[in-house]
Scaffold this active site. Structure first.
Site, PDB file in Angstrom:
ATOM      1  N   GLY A 244     -60.923 107.607 104.042  1.00 30.93           N
ATOM      2  CA  GLY A 244     -61.777 106.310 103.939  1.00 30.93           C
ATOM      3  C   GLY A 244     -61.115 106.151 102.970  1.00 30.93           C
ATOM      4  O   GLY A 244     -60.918 104.292 102.356  1.00 30.93           O
ATOM      5  N   PHE A 245     -61.036 106.137 101.725  1.00 27.03           N
ATOM      6  CA  PHE A 245     -59.898 106.408 100.703  1.00 27.03           C
ATOM      7  C   PHE A 245     -61.241 106.156  99.779  1.00 27.03           C
ATOM      8  O   PHE A 245     -60.639 105.367  98.625  1.00 27.03           O
ATOM      9  CB  PHE A 245     -58.845 106.113 101.053  1.00 27.03           C
ATOM     10  CG  PHE A 245     -57.866 106.640 101.568  1.00 27.03           C
ATOM     11  CD1 PHE A 245     -57.822 107.742 100.787  1.00 27.03           C
ATOM     12  CD2 PHE A 245     -57.316 106.198 102.661  1.00 27.03           C
ATOM     13  CE1 PHE A 245     -56.480 108.458 101.945  1.00 27.03           C
ATOM     14  CE2 PHE A 245     -56.472 106.967 103.288  1.00 27.03           C
ATOM     15  CZ  PHE A 245     -55.892 108.566 102.695  1.00 27.03           C
ATOM     16  N   ARG A 637     -61.825 126.552  90.434  1.00 36.67           N
ATOM     17  CA  ARG A 637     -61.230 127.604  91.731  1.00 36.67           C
ATOM     18  C   ARG A 637     -61.242 126.598  92.696  1.00 36.67           C
ATOM     19  O   ARG A 637     -62.229 125.623  93.477  1.00 36.67           O
ATOM     20  CB  ARG A 637     -62.437 128.913  92.091  1.00 36.67           C
ATOM     21  CG  ARG A 637     -62.262 130.177  92.436  1.00 36.67           C
ATOM     22  CD  ARG A 637     -63.516 130.659  92.841  1.00 36.67           C
ATOM     23  NE  ARG A 637     -63.409 131.644  93.688  1.00 36.67           N
ATOM     24  CZ  ARG A 637     -63.951 131.755  94.157  1.00 36.67           C
ATOM     25  NH1 ARG A 637     -65.596 133.040  93.391  1.00 36.67           N
ATOM     26  NH2 ARG A 637     -64.066 133.773  94.830  1.00 36.67           N
ATOM     27  N   ILE A 638     -59.968 126.940  93.570  1.00 41.38           N
ATOM     28  CA  ILE A 638     -59.578 126.936  94.303  1.00 41.38           C
ATOM     29  C   ILE A 638     -60.339 127.083  95.723  1.00 41.38           C
ATOM     30  O   ILE A 638     -60.065 128.478  95.901  1.00 41.38           O
ATOM     31  CB  ILE A 638     -58.533 126.362  94.844  1.00 41.38           C
ATOM     32  CG1 ILE A 638     -57.645 125.436  93.506  1.00 41.38           C
ATOM     33  CG2 ILE A 638     -57.683 125.442  96.148  1.00 41.38           C
ATOM     34  CD1 ILE A 638     -58.448 124.151  93.270  1.00 41.38           C
ATOM     35  N   ASN A 640     -60.605 126.986  98.880  1.00 42.32           N
ATOM     36  CA  ASN A 640     -59.411 126.566 100.775  1.00 42.32           C
ATOM     37  C   ASN A 640     -57.872 126.008  99.796  1.00 42.32           C
ATOM     38  O   ASN A 640     -57.393 125.060 100.122  1.00 42.32           O
ATOM     39  CB  ASN A 640     -59.888 126.131 101.728  1.00 42.32           C
ATOM     40  CG  ASN A 640     -58.546 126.367 102.862  1.00 42.32           C
ATOM     41  OD1 ASN A 640     -57.899 126.552 102.858  1.00 42.32           O
ATOM     42  ND2 ASN A 640     -59.503 125.733 104.008  1.00 42.32           N
ATOM     43  N   PRO A 641     -57.105 126.889  99.412  1.00 43.78           N
ATOM     44  CA  PRO A 641     -55.393 126.134  99.367  1.00 43.78           C
ATOM     45  C   PRO A 641     -55.121 125.500  99.882  1.00 43.78           C
ATOM     46  O   PRO A 641     -54.210 124.547  99.556  1.00 43.78           O
ATOM     47  CB  PRO A 641     -54.843 127.566  98.317  1.00 43.78           C
ATOM     48  CG  PRO A 641     -55.928 128.495  98.307  1.00 43.78           C
ATOM     49  CD  PRO A 641     -56.590 128.999  99.018  1.00 43.78           C
ATOM     50  N   GLY A 711     -63.188 119.574  91.871  1.00 43.46           N
ATOM     51  CA  GLY A 711     -62.621 118.478  92.873  1.00 43.46           C
ATOM     52  C   GLY A 711     -61.381 118.028  93.281  1.00 43.46           C
ATOM     53  O   GLY A 711     -60.680 118.279  92.010  1.00 43.46           O
ATOM     54  N   GLY A 713     -59.514 115.892  95.435  1.00 47.91           N
ATOM     55  CA  GLY A 713     -59.654 114.536  96.849  1.00 47.91           C
ATOM     56  C   GLY A 713     -59.059 113.402  96.008  1.00 47.91           C
ATOM     57  O   GLY A 713     -57.736 112.472  95.979  1.00 47.91           O
ATOM     58  N   GLU A 714     -58.846 113.640  94.608  1.00 47.00           N
ATOM     59  CA  GLU A 714     -58.480 112.415  93.688  1.00 47.00           C
ATOM     60  C   GLU A 714     -57.293 112.279  92.389  1.00 47.00           C
ATOM     61  O   GLU A 714     -56.437 112.064  92.239  1.00 47.00           O
ATOM     62  CB  GLU A 714     -59.502 111.950  92.614  1.00 47.00           C
ATOM     63  CG  GLU A 714     -60.279 111.430  93.983  1.00 47.00           C
ATOM     64  CD  GLU A 714     -61.827 110.535  93.642  1.00 47.00           C
ATOM     65  OE1 GLU A 714     -63.334 111.191  93.899  1.00 47.00           O
ATOM     66  OE2 GLU A 714     -62.381 108.945  93.598  1.00 47.00           O
TER      67      GLU A 714
HETATM   68 MO1  MOS Z   1     -63.613 107.513  96.794  1.00 47.15          MO
HETATM   69  S1  MOS Z   1     -62.575 105.742  96.459  1.00 47.15           S
HETATM   70  O1  MOS Z   1     -65.042 108.075  95.868  1.00 47.15           O
HETATM   71  O2  MOS Z   1     -63.929 107.678  98.173  1.00 47.15           O
END
Ligand code: MOS
Length: 754
Positions: A244-245, A637-638, A640-641, A711, A713-714
């Protein structure tokens, strides 16, 4: 893709057991065999198809709509438009649990605000019939000249102060060394492989929506308001999301159209947004234009920083990109001012795109830092180390966990930065000019409320349920890892059920907060289910544990046993459930938002990173490639690396696209996005993908949750583009401040092959 699994290798011998081990995602086989069900994969009995009609002007008024020809075409059931559609309500403004993307519902008035705006909807038996009929709808417009200019200055509107400390004007005036430049980023369009899609099916006054959404709960709440039905009458299903981004965070206009059309024709309706529509109707990262002023002493210590950030928005929403997101806390600087303002354009509403605010903001700030390093004749890594902050100077709070210095130092060592020679065009390899660049990265760390249910079943399986969704990042596997950790069961005996709004409410998948949010809730639920299991064991006649104190019992490797004895001497839990004539034991887990947690209060929580980039420049043929990236990430802490490194690599690839390729271009005459397809909108493909070395520092951040996870993701996208443009400068002597870098920019280079 040439990559190094350095992190995976490092973590393979991790002492954490299943937590922190690089594991394959449990939903992998469903995806590789094509059996994972995305929204558009749902084919319901009697289902029909809806195709929107789009306006072909970006500004003006819709004078007349002639649907007679379309209505008479084969297979057409209905042509909906402003004149005949039932009421679509707005969602309550600023309701944090029912957010929408574009506040104006489709067909609300006859004004046209952007090219591609929906003006009608055809419902037909087949997608082909609906598409053909949509093309036969005739519209007459009173067209006005749209404004889709990329340039946002000159701007005469009102500025809003985001953050301020000290006296920035005086400090800038007095600074020994200064940078004062403006940086621009273009419209970037979210291009997940999975198109936006809605399948809507009513049963009486209840509707099920199969959706491509990053938030089934929010979607359910918003759609209930929009459709004017009780929340309990709406179910939203998103079993899988093809990314989705940010573009799929909240409902768009087509979601309501599909639902309303289905209610009208009393058949399930599928509406798939086409790739071309995705460039006009479902968000984009807006244009940004940011003036950055830096002042430093001759020793490189920052004394002043001012950021004035503009971003464009639509005429129907005030979308603030928030380019100042990372500015106030990243560096130590006594005098700072961040201000922002919005500029309206005839475009669809912008929407958060991976690392909103921070990513374009850091492009500007880290570019300016590189220019400052050049002005100071100082190494850019050294400049950043010199200005590292020990506390969050925007509010005086300590950081929960900040290792930016180690990111820079580790990255520097892994990259071989000490071999860099500062002079432009001075590094060569195999007949190519090399450029090396660096940038810092940051992104906020968040945790929101989450509820989860875990059960241990008579079938010998552990099962978790949560109304959150896996948007392709590996959340199913995170749940499974916690269940495996707590119960000792292998993944083969674990079920994770997500993506259904009727389950206990979990988080929106946004802001890189899903993992940090779900961990405490699923851990608590698993512990509760195990406690319930042990209580059953101690109270069920006919088991070896009848009459025992439950506190002396354990569940290990799926077996109930006495703490004093090994698991092998225990009894599989499903046998105890059978004896007790129970179908299952279960428990709920709940965790709250970090904002309400005394442990997190008064702390500044962020992830950090450093991006090191090498580019190869061939002056004779004006060919520039990113050849190598070393990325070091401090994200707690990661868990799942393997999936984690995958996130970071994907983000780096996206950063290469941001720096070198991506830009949505609008026709100034009619406001149409003219490169609205995957051939003309250039994105990174495998040949453009550099060697990527991902390192996680893996310092747990226990202020955020008991696992210490933030997190990922970004954060991987932050800093990539400015590291690339700094490397481009180092190779070519050309400073590109307006993305993307074009060959025309590089032809200004005076560097010639030796
Ligand atoms: Mo992200 S831009 O918060 O899906």
């Amino acid at each position: 893709m040439a990559t190094q699994e350095s992190t995976a290798a490092k973590m393979a011998g991790s002492p954490h057991g299943i937590i922190g081990r690089p594991v394959a995602r449990i939903d992998g086989p469903l995806k590789t065999t094509g059996t994972a069900e995305y929204a558009g994969d749902f084919h319901l009995p009697g289902m029909v198809h809806a195709v929107p009609v789009q306006a072909t002007v970006a500004s003006g008024v819709l004078r007349h709509l002639d649907v007679s020809a379309a209505q008479a075409m084969p297979g057409v059931l209905e042509v909906l438009h402003r004149g005949n559609i039932e009421r679509i309500y707005r969602a309550v403004p600023n309701d944090p649990n029912a957010t929408v993307s574009e506040t104006r519902p489709a067909f609300e008035d006859d004004r046209l605000y952007y090219w591609g705006q929906y003006i009608a909807l055809v419902v037909a038996e087949t997608p082909e019939q609906a598409t053909a009929a949509a093309a036969a709808v005739k519209a007459e417009y009173a067209a006005e000249t749209p404004d889709v200019r990329r340039e946002l200055e000159p701007f005469a509107g009102k500025w809003h102060t985001v953050s301020e400390r000290g006296k920035v004007d005086d400090a800038l005036a007095a600074a020994a060394v200064k940078v004062d430049q403006t940086y621009g980023t273009p419209v970037e369009t979210h291009n997940p492989i999975e198109l936006h899609a809605t399948v809507a099916a009513w049963e009486g006054d209840r509707v099920t929506l199969y959706e491509s959404t990053q938030g089934v709960v929010n979607h359910r709440n918003a759609m209930a308001q929009i459709l004017g039905v009780p929340r309990e009458h709406v179910t939203v299903i998103t079993r899988f999301l093809g990314s989705g981004f940010g573009g799929k965070l909240f409902p768009w206009a087509h979601c309501a159209l599909a639902a309303v059309a289905s209610r009208r024709v009393q058949r399930p309706v599928k509406l798939v947004v086409t790739r071309t529509m995705m460039f006009s109707n479902v968000g984009h990262r807006p244009v940004t234009e940011q003036r950055f002023r830096l002042g430093a002493g001759a020793d490189g210590k920052l004394v002043a920083l001012q950021q004035d950030a503009l971003n464009h928005t639509s005429l129907v929403d005030a979308y603030d990109e928030g380019c100042g997101e990372a500015t106030p806390y990243l560096y130590s600087v006594p005098n700072l001012k961040v201000a922002s303002a919005l500029v309206q354009r005839n475009v669809g509403s912008p929407m958060a795109m991976r690392g909103p605010g921070a990513v374009p903001g850091l492009f500007a700030m880290e570019s300016a830092m590189d220019e400052l390093a050049v002005a100071l004749k100082m190494d850019p890594v050294e400049l950043r180390l010199k200005n590292d902050a020990v506390k969050d100077e925007s509010n005086g709070n300590p950081f929960s966990s900040r290792h930016l210095r180690e990111c820079l130092e580790t990255g520097s060592a892994k990259f071989g930065w000490s071999r860099r020679t500062a002079e432009v065009g001075s590094m060569r390899r195999d007949g190519k000019v090399l450029g090396w660049g660096v940038a810092a990265a940051s992104w906020g760390a968040y945790r929101f409320a989450c509820a989860t249910t875990v059960e241990l079943g008579a079938d010998g399986r552990a099962r978790a349920r949560c109304a959150t969704q896996d948007i392709g990042t590996g959340l199913y596997t995170i749940f499974a890892q916690v269940l495996a950790e707590k119960t000792g069961l292998p993944f083969e005996r674990i079920d994770v059920l997500l993506g259904d709004s009727s389950m206990p409410e979990g988080p929106l998948s946004g802001g890189s907060w899903s993992t940090a949010t779900v961990l405490p809730a699923v851990a608590e639920a698993a512990e509760g289910a195990i406690a319930s299991m042990l209580a059953v064991a101690s109270s069920t006649p006919g088991t070896p544990f009848a009459g025992a104190d439950a506190k002396t019992l354990r569940l290990t490797e799926g077996r109930v046993h006495r703490a004093s004895e090994p698991a092998a001497q225990g009894v599989p839990f499903e046998q105890i459930l059978k004896k007790a004539r129970l179908n299952r034991v279960s428990a709920d887990g709940r965790s709250g938002s970090a904002f309400e947690d005394p442990k997190a209060r008064g702390l500044s929580m962020h992830s950090f990173g450093a991006q090191f980039v090498e580019v190869e420049w061939e002056p004779e043929i004006a060919r520039l490639r990113v050849s190598r990236v070393v990325t070091v990430i401090d994200a707690g802490r990661i868990i799942n690396p393997r999936a984690g490194a995958n996130q970071i690599k994907g983000a780096v690839v996206m950063g290469v696209g941001m720096a070198l390729l991506e830009e949505t271009v609008y026709d100034p005459r009619n406001g149409q996005p003219i490169n609205a397809n995957l051939a003309d909108y250039r994105m990174v493909t495998c040949p453009d993908t550099p060697q990527i070395d991902v390192t996680f520092l893996d310092y747990p951040d226990y202020a955020l949750n008991s696992y210490g996870a933030r997190g990922i993701g970004e954060i991987g996208l932050a800093g990539v583009a400015p590291a690339i443009t700094s490397a481009v400068y180092h190779a070519t002597g050309v400073r590109v401040r307006r993305l993307p870098v074009r060959i025309e920019d590089l032809l200004r280079s005076e560097i010639r092959q030796a």
